[in-house]
Enzyme design. Structure first.
Site, PDB file in Angstrom:
ATOM      1  N   PHE A   1       0.662  -1.266   0.068  1.00 44.65           N
ATOM      2  CA  PHE A   1      -0.031  -0.104  -0.073  1.00 44.65           C
ATOM      3  C   PHE A   1       0.637   1.188   0.028  1.00 44.65           C
ATOM      4  O   PHE A   1       0.156   1.946   0.291  1.00 44.65           O
ATOM      5  CB  PHE A   1      -0.991   0.022   1.113  1.00 44.65           C
TER       6      PHE A   1
ATOM      7  N   LYS B   1       6.374   5.349   6.158  1.00 45.33           N
ATOM      8  CA  LYS B   1       5.385   4.911   5.221  1.00 45.33           C
ATOM      9  C   LYS B   1       4.556   5.720   4.586  1.00 45.33           C
ATOM     10  O   LYS B   1       3.642   6.452   5.390  1.00 45.33           O
ATOM     11  CB  LYS B   1       4.599   3.542   5.943  1.00 45.33           C
TER      12      LYS B   1
ATOM     13  N   ASP C   1      -1.238 -11.481   7.086  1.00 48.31           N
ATOM     14  CA  ASP C   1      -0.179 -11.331   6.146  1.00 48.31           C
ATOM     15  C   ASP C   1       1.397 -11.684   6.713  1.00 48.31           C
ATOM     16  O   ASP C   1       2.211 -10.984   6.427  1.00 48.31           O
ATOM     17  CB  ASP C   1      -0.215  -9.887   5.327  1.00 48.31           C
TER      18      ASP C   1
END
Length: 377
Positions: A57, A74, A174
């Site tokens: 993302f 991020k 994940d």
């Protein structure tokens, strides 16, 4: 209960004064969680010039704050129509803003300005397990048996904390080598909680948006959307096999035994699990312990979810030198052979394992996957 991430939205809020009273004018709360401005992060990262990672993302950049501390920033990509990116931003905040553990990446703060979303983490000197350990023999040589053992146990402890100690329980969804960060002391930190789900009771969660990475994806979750903590246990089992063997999770160049769980199961049936141990270790390990770790990995990837151990049991098996694995029964593992096996609400994907979008992700019929090629080193 305070929710530190509210400070990130303070520039929008009509409750600005109340928020500032809680967090202070600089956006710092009692726990050290900060609300950054875009200009602060732009300056810290030298105009986002030092890229150190790429997630599903958004990109991650190295930065240095005014106090001299290093951080990882991020930058999330927001897709306006689907709101992908926004959901992941909120999930990360909801998961990490109020919990701390030595095997979870530390979230220092965030920034919301207009459509931009930024998350600020503790900087990990050794990047990810995928970057530092996998991909070449030269890298794998750096990981002695003791280091592999410690990393495996650290990841297990982090997951046990999320699954059994935090309330509500948290399912990561994940777990893979790219999402295990390594600090300067080679302590593993679970990261990237953008797909995490809170589990408020012992029941499973039915998702219309299966998420994960081919090779690490639990078969029952892929086929039915039924998410439970044992889905993470499966992913951990794959990761454990990968750490001990040094092999890719999916071998794109082999038609026979393409998946690491297939290779491990064949070795187990042949009573020759030691052939799975990474040859770069040059027998510099205890054979009995190596076999134990591989058997624990196989226990975690059994096709029947209820047969898989809880993560606290995994920690106990990996850390207890007196654990006897000689007579343990291990049933056949399950795995998702390709994306065409994944169904959600009677929808079947039609994209082959070799096809992927330019970003390395697949998003089909409400499903999110990492491309299988993402795991080929």
């Amino acid at each position: 209960m305070k929710f530190p991430f509210f400070a990130c939205f303070s520039s929008w809020s009509t409750e600005q004064n109340n928020i500032n009273n809680d967090y202070g004018a600089d956006g710092v709360n009692d726990g050290g969680f900060r609300s950054f401005t875009y200009n602060q992060l732009k300056s810290a990262t030298n105009n986002f010039g030092d890229k150190i990672g790429q997630g599903g993302f958004g990109s991650v950049y190295k930065g240095r704050l005014m106090d001299g501390s290093f951080v990882a920033v991020k930058v999330l990509s927001i897709e306006i129509e689907s709101m992908r990116g926004e959901r992941e931003f909120v999930a990360e905040l909801a998961t990490l803003a109020n919990i701390k553990h030595q095997n979870l990446v530390g979230l220092k703060g965030c920034c919301v300005e207009g459509a931009n979303r930024y998350l600020v983490y503790d900087y990990m000197e050794n990047n990810s397990l995928h970057h530092t350990f996998l991909g070449s023999e030269e890298r794998r040589v750096r990981f002695s048996w003791q280091r592999r053992r410690d990393v495996s146990i650290g990841v297990a402890r982090g997951l046990a904390f999320l699954h059994e100690e935090v309330m509500p329980h948290i399912v990561h969804r994940d777990i893979k080598a790219k999402n295990i960060l390594i600090d300067r002391n080679f302590t593993p930190k679970l990261a990237d909680f953008g797909l995490a789900k809170l589990m408020r009771d012992e029941t499973s969660y039915i998702s219309t948006r299966v998420a994960g990475t081919l090779g690490y994806l639990a078969p029952e979750y892929a086929s039915s959307g039924q998410l439970r903590r044992k889905s993470d246990v499966y992913s951990f089992g794959v990761l454990l096999l990968q750490i001990i063997s040094g092999l890719a999770v999916v071998d794109a160049y082999t038609d026979i035994e393409r998946f690491i769980v297939e290779k491990a199961w064949t070795a187990y049936e042949a009573n020759d699990l030691l052939r799975m141990v990474d040859p770069v270790l040059n027998t510099d390990y205890l054979e009995e312990e190596a076999i134990k770790f591989l058997k624990v990995g196989l226990l975690c990837v059994q096709e029947t979810a209820k047969l898989r151990p809880r993560m606290s049991e995994v920690v106990q098996m990996l850390t207890n030198n007196n654990t006897d694995m000689k007579d343990v029964h291990i049933s056949k593992p399950g795995f998702v052979a390709d994306l065409r096996n994944i169904r959600i609400k009677k929808h079947m994907t039609t994209t082959s394992p070799q096809e992927s979008s330019s970003s390395g992700e697949l998003d089909m019929e409400g499903c999110y996957f990492q491309s299988p090629m993402d795991n080929v080193d």
